[in-house]
Design a protein around this motif. Structure first.
Motif, PDB file in Angstrom:
ATOM      1  N   VAL A 190       0.839  -1.200   0.000  1.00 16.32           N
ATOM      2  CA  VAL A 190       0.000   0.000   0.000  1.00 16.32           C
ATOM      3  C   VAL A 190       0.878   1.255   0.000  1.00 16.32           C
ATOM      4  CG1 VAL A 190      -1.731   1.287   1.344  1.00 16.32           C
ATOM      5  CG2 VAL A 190      -1.985  -1.175   1.023  1.00 16.32           C
ATOM      6  N   GLU A 191       1.984   1.217   0.731  1.00 17.62           N
ATOM      7  CA  GLU A 191       2.880   2.384   0.744  1.00 17.62           C
ATOM      8  C   GLU A 191       3.516   2.592  -0.637  1.00 17.62           C
ATOM      9  OE1 GLU A 191       3.043   4.552   3.056  1.00 17.62           O
ATOM     10  OE2 GLU A 191       4.769   5.742   2.424  1.00 17.62           O
ATOM     11  N   MET A 192       3.850   1.494  -1.322  1.00 19.75           N
ATOM     12  CA  MET A 192       4.450   1.628  -2.665  1.00 19.75           C
ATOM     13  C   MET A 192       3.438   2.239  -3.630  1.00 19.75           C
ATOM     14  SD  MET A 192       7.013  -1.575  -3.247  1.00 19.75           S
ATOM     15  CE  MET A 192       6.096  -2.898  -2.539  1.00 19.75           C
TER      16      MET A 192
ATOM     17  N   SER B  96       1.576   7.045  -6.598  1.00 18.25           N
ATOM     18  CA  SER B  96       0.557   8.052  -6.909  1.00 18.25           C
ATOM     19  C   SER B  96       1.120   9.463  -6.717  1.00 18.25           C
ATOM     20  CB  SER B  96      -0.700   7.836  -6.062  1.00 18.25           C
ATOM     21  OG  SER B  96      -0.545   8.340  -4.759  1.00 18.25           O
ATOM     22  N   LEU B  97       1.978   9.615  -5.720  1.00 23.84           N
ATOM     23  CA  LEU B  97       2.565  10.948  -5.487  1.00 23.84           C
ATOM     24  C   LEU B  97       3.540  11.305  -6.612  1.00 23.84           C
ATOM     25  CD1 LEU B  97       3.230  10.842  -1.616  1.00 23.84           C
ATOM     26  CD2 LEU B  97       1.244  11.763  -2.809  1.00 23.84           C
ATOM     27  N   ILE B  98       4.344  10.320  -7.039  1.00 27.07           N
ATOM     28  CA  ILE B  98       5.307  10.570  -8.126  1.00 27.07           C
ATOM     29  C   ILE B  98       4.563  11.011  -9.384  1.00 27.07           C
ATOM     30  CG2 ILE B  98       6.983   9.492  -9.702  1.00 27.07           C
ATOM     31  CD1 ILE B  98       7.702   7.546  -7.379  1.00 27.07           C
TER      32      ILE B  98
ATOM     33  N   ALA C 231       2.336  16.840 -16.396  1.00 23.16           N
ATOM     34  CA  ALA C 231       1.002  16.628 -16.979  1.00 23.16           C
ATOM     35  C   ALA C 231      -0.098  16.612 -15.927  1.00 23.16           C
ATOM     36  CB  ALA C 231       0.985  15.305 -17.745  1.00 23.16           C
ATOM     37  N   MET C 232       0.280  16.481 -14.673  1.00 17.84           N
ATOM     38  CA  MET C 232      -0.730  16.441 -13.596  1.00 17.84           C
ATOM     39  C   MET C 232      -0.595  17.704 -12.757  1.00 17.84           C
ATOM     40  SD  MET C 232      -1.930  12.785 -13.017  1.00 17.84           S
ATOM     41  CE  MET C 232      -1.689  11.442 -14.153  1.00 17.84           C
ATOM     42  N   ASP C 233      -0.119  17.573 -11.498  1.00 25.58           N
ATOM     43  CA  ASP C 233      -0.076  18.760 -10.628  1.00 25.58           C
ATOM     44  C   ASP C 233       1.137  19.649 -10.877  1.00 25.58           C
ATOM     45  OD1 ASP C 233      -2.380  18.953  -9.238  1.00 25.58           O
ATOM     46  OD2 ASP C 233      -1.415  18.930  -7.272  1.00 25.58           O
TER      47      ASP C 233
ATOM     48  N   GLY D  69     -11.477   4.129  -7.705  1.00 25.81           N
ATOM     49  CA  GLY D  69     -10.928   4.948  -6.621  1.00 25.81           C
ATOM     50  C   GLY D  69      -9.999   6.051  -7.098  1.00 25.81           C
ATOM     51  N   MET D  70      -8.718   5.898  -6.739  1.00 28.40           N
ATOM     52  CA  MET D  70      -7.741   6.986  -6.908  1.00 28.40           C
ATOM     53  C   MET D  70      -7.640   7.539  -8.335  1.00 28.40           C
ATOM     54  SD  MET D  70      -4.003   6.713  -5.260  1.00 28.40           S
ATOM     55  CE  MET D  70      -3.248   5.776  -6.569  1.00 28.40           C
ATOM     56  N   VAL D  71      -7.560   6.641  -9.315  1.00 27.52           N
ATOM     57  CA  VAL D  71      -7.424   7.116 -10.700  1.00 27.52           C
ATOM     58  C   VAL D  71      -8.684   7.884 -11.117  1.00 27.52           C
ATOM     59  CG1 VAL D  71      -7.300   6.370 -13.123  1.00 27.52           C
ATOM     60  CG2 VAL D  71      -5.731   5.392 -11.442  1.00 27.52           C
TER      61      VAL D  71
ATOM     62  N   LYS E 273     -12.762   9.530  -3.812  1.00 21.46           N
ATOM     63  CA  LYS E 273     -12.026   8.590  -4.671  1.00 21.46           C
ATOM     64  C   LYS E 273     -10.520   8.869  -4.619  1.00 21.46           C
ATOM     65  CE  LYS E 273     -15.794   6.922  -6.807  1.00 21.46           C
ATOM     66  NZ  LYS E 273     -16.196   5.553  -6.897  1.00 21.46           N
ATOM     67  N   LYS E 274     -10.135  10.125  -4.777  1.00 24.42           N
ATOM     68  CA  LYS E 274      -8.703  10.454  -4.951  1.00 24.42           C
ATOM     69  C   LYS E 274      -7.885  10.106  -3.712  1.00 24.42           C
ATOM     70  CE  LYS E 274      -6.858  14.664  -4.739  1.00 24.42           C
ATOM     71  NZ  LYS E 274      -6.385  16.029  -5.019  1.00 24.42           N
ATOM     72  N   THR E 275      -8.384  10.444  -2.561  1.00 28.25           N
ATOM     73  CA  THR E 275      -7.597  10.269  -1.338  1.00 28.25           C
ATOM     74  C   THR E 275      -8.218   9.258  -0.375  1.00 28.25           C
ATOM     75  OG1 THR E 275      -6.998  12.585  -1.516  1.00 28.25           O
ATOM     76  CG2 THR E 275      -6.508  11.510   0.571  1.00 28.25           C
TER      77      THR E 275
ATOM     78  N   LEU F  63     -11.877  13.252   5.950  1.00 25.71           N
ATOM     79  CA  LEU F  63     -11.305  14.216   6.901  1.00 25.71           C
ATOM     80  C   LEU F  63      -9.889  14.597   6.461  1.00 25.71           C
ATOM     81  CD1 LEU F  63     -11.040  15.641   9.719  1.00 25.71           C
ATOM     82  CD2 LEU F  63     -10.374  13.417  10.660  1.00 25.71           C
ATOM     83  N   PHE F  64      -9.094  13.591   6.106  1.00 28.81           N
ATOM     84  CA  PHE F  64      -7.705  13.819   5.701  1.00 28.81           C
ATOM     85  C   PHE F  64      -7.647  14.793   4.523  1.00 28.81           C
ATOM     86  CE2 PHE F  64      -3.598  12.737   3.802  1.00 28.81           C
ATOM     87  CZ  PHE F  64      -2.792  12.637   4.923  1.00 28.81           C
ATOM     88  N   GLN F  65      -8.539  14.593   3.546  1.00 28.37           N
ATOM     89  CA  GLN F  65      -8.493  15.435   2.349  1.00 28.37           C
ATOM     90  C   GLN F  65      -9.081  16.831   2.601  1.00 28.37           C
ATOM     91  OE1 GLN F  65      -6.900  14.905  -0.762  1.00 28.37           O
ATOM     92  NE2 GLN F  65      -7.372  17.092  -0.840  1.00 28.37           N
TER      93      GLN F  65
HETATM   94  C1  GRG Z   1      -1.523   9.815 -10.117  1.00 30.21           C
HETATM   95  C2  GRG Z   1      -3.330   8.071 -10.274  1.00 30.21           C
HETATM   96  C3  GRG Z   1      -2.718   9.194  -9.563  1.00 30.21           C
HETATM   97  C4  GRG Z   1      -3.282   9.600  -8.437  1.00 30.21           C
HETATM   98  C5  GRG Z   1      -2.766  10.631  -7.594  1.00 30.21           C
HETATM   99  C6  GRG Z   1      -2.733  10.787  -4.174  1.00 30.21           C
HETATM  100  C7  GRG Z   1      -3.089  11.553  -5.376  1.00 30.21           C
HETATM  101  C8  GRG Z   1      -3.748  10.860  -6.503  1.00 30.21           C
HETATM  102  C9  GRG Z   1      -2.795  12.806  -5.492  1.00 30.21           C
HETATM  103  C10 GRG Z   1      -2.061  13.510  -4.434  1.00 30.21           C
HETATM  104  C11 GRG Z   1      -2.698  14.811  -4.212  1.00 30.21           C
HETATM  105  C12 GRG Z   1      -2.606  15.035  -2.788  1.00 30.21           C
HETATM  106  C13 GRG Z   1      -1.325  15.564  -2.261  1.00 30.21           C
HETATM  107  C14 GRG Z   1      -3.666  14.773  -2.042  1.00 30.21           C
HETATM  108  C15 GRG Z   1      -3.655  15.019  -0.619  1.00 30.21           C
HETATM  109  C16 GRG Z   1      -3.752  13.801   0.166  1.00 30.21           C
HETATM  110  C17 GRG Z   1      -2.476  13.107   0.178  1.00 30.21           C
HETATM  111  C18 GRG Z   1      -2.420  11.862  -0.580  1.00 30.21           C
HETATM  112  C19 GRG Z   1      -1.464  13.619   0.890  1.00 30.21           C
HETATM  113  C20 GRG Z   1      -0.182  12.981   1.068  1.00 30.21           C
HETATM  114  O1  GRG Z   1      -0.335  11.905   1.977  1.00 30.21           O
HETATM  115  P1  GRG Z   1       0.597  11.790   3.256  1.00 30.21           P
HETATM  116  O2  GRG Z   1       0.509  13.021   4.081  1.00 30.21           O
HETATM  117  O3  GRG Z   1       2.000  11.757   2.549  1.00 30.21           O
HETATM  118  O4  GRG Z   1       0.297  10.508   3.929  1.00 30.21           O
HETATM  119  P2  GRG Z   1       3.442  11.291   3.057  1.00 30.21           P
HETATM  120  O5  GRG Z   1       4.368  12.318   2.504  1.00 30.21           O
HETATM  121  O6  GRG Z   1       3.477  11.247   4.565  1.00 30.21           O
HETATM  122  O7  GRG Z   1       3.653   9.937   2.471  1.00 30.21           O
END
Ligand code: GRG
Length: 298
Positions: free
Chosen positions: A78-80, A85-87, A93-95, A156-158, A183-185, A220-222
């Motif tokens: 799950v961590e991988m 997803s963060l990478i 092209a994304m954030d 979900g996430m995608v 879905k995203k988070t 809540l997290f999001q």
């Molecule tokens: C690329 C398919 C794809 C999905 C990306 C997770 C995500 C979807 C986007 C990230 C946008 C974002 C930063 C959302 C906020 C919630 C989030 C996932 C924060 C980061 O999680 P933490 O705080 O991170 O658990 P660390 O750095 O501790 O691993």
């Protein structure tokens, strides 16, 4: 289980997860060792390991699973996936972000192709790792994997990421906002609560409650993520602050305003804590975790 402090619980689990991830992310294949180096750069960039910690907590509390047992591998999967997803989320092209956890994002440190492939290989290695988790029967393992894949794909996430990225195609209303955020988070956080119960064949009432808890804790997290994007500095966040407004993102703050977003976060925190009560967690860690999700500033 004795009363424990969240900080020491997270530190202990982080060290277990980090050790296992180092083992998983090693290769004897010299051709791809630079790719492994790139994966490790992001995996070791200072993540809090919240999702694996949730899995190990639920496993221990609900099913009496030992943290060093088979669940550790599933937790690392799950961590991988979270790291992948963060990478990908940081890519142009994304954030399009240059910093994550206070360090250059992977495509800035290396290059875009490496970042895309590092994400891809973390994803497939995650599935391989999940399936190699020992001590569970095959049906339970497949149920866990199905739940995980549903939470990261178009269930979900995608799905959430797509609607978030292409938000101009959709109405800027509550329905779209809730779709994106759940879905995203929230989906991966929900899966982190549910998977341990599925792996040990837990009866459905507890699984249902874990799903309810995961959904409200994830939301809540999001919501808090939306809040800290406007209230904290880039230095505190370790990434660019104010990005949501700059990219015209649909967030709890942009749709309802800061005060209402804070009220909604409070509502989800209360809901989560009530579900923790119903689940009868023996330690205070789950309650403290919800409190941390609510009060966090980065
Ligand atoms: C690329 C398919 C794809 C999905 C990306 C997770 C995500 C979807 C986007 C990230 C946008 C974002 C930063 C959302 C906020 C919630 C989030 C996932 C924060 C980061 O999680 P933490 O705080 O991170 O658990 P660390 O750095 O501790 O691993």
């Amino acid at each position: 289980m004795a009363k424990r402090n969240l900080e020491s619980f997270l530190a202990q689990k982080k060290s277990l997860v980090d050790g296992e991830l180092s083992k998983i992310l090693s290769t004897g294949d010299k051709f791809v060792s630079p790719l492994y180096e790139a994966m490790l750069y992001s995996v070791k960039a200072g993540g809090k390991r919240l999702r694996p910690a949730i899995m190990l907590l639920v496993g221990e509390e609900i099913c009496g699973l030992k943290p060093r047992g088979g669940l550790l591998k599933a937790a690392c999967s799950v961590e991988m996936i979270h790291t992948y997803s963060l990478i990908h989320d940081d890519l142009p092209a994304m954030d399009d972000d240059d910093f994550r956890r206070g360090q250059p994002t992977l495509h800035k440190k290396y290059d875009e192709a490496t970042a895309i492939l590092a994400g891809d290989s973390l994803f497939s290695l995650a599935i391989e790792t999940f399936l190699s988790s020992k001590g569970f029967n095959d049906n339970d393992l497949l149920a866990g994997l199905k739940c995980l894949m549903n939470s990261v794909g178009t269930g979900g996430m995608v799905a959430g990421q797509f609607v978030d990225t292409k938000n101009s195609m959709y109405k800027r209303d509550r329905k779209t906002l809730e779709y994106i955020h759940t879905k995203k988070t929230a989906a991966l956080i929900r899966a982190s609560f549910v998977i341990p119960a599925l792996l040990c064949g837990e009866e459905s009432k507890k699984t249902g409650l874990l799903s309810t808890l995961g959904e409200s804790a994830g939301l809540l997290f999001q919501i808090v993520d939306d809040i800290i994007d406007v209230t904290q500095s880039s230095k505190t966040l370790g990434k660019t602050a104010g990005k949501d407004a700059a990219q015209n993102k649909l967030t709890y703050v942009s749709l309802y305003g800061l005060a209402a977003a804070k009220r909604m976060a409070e509502e989800e925190a209360v809901k989560s804590l009530e579900t923790c009560e119903k689940l009868g967690f023996a330690s205070t860690v789950a309650f403290e975790l919800i409190d941390y999700f609510h009060k966090r500033i980065k």
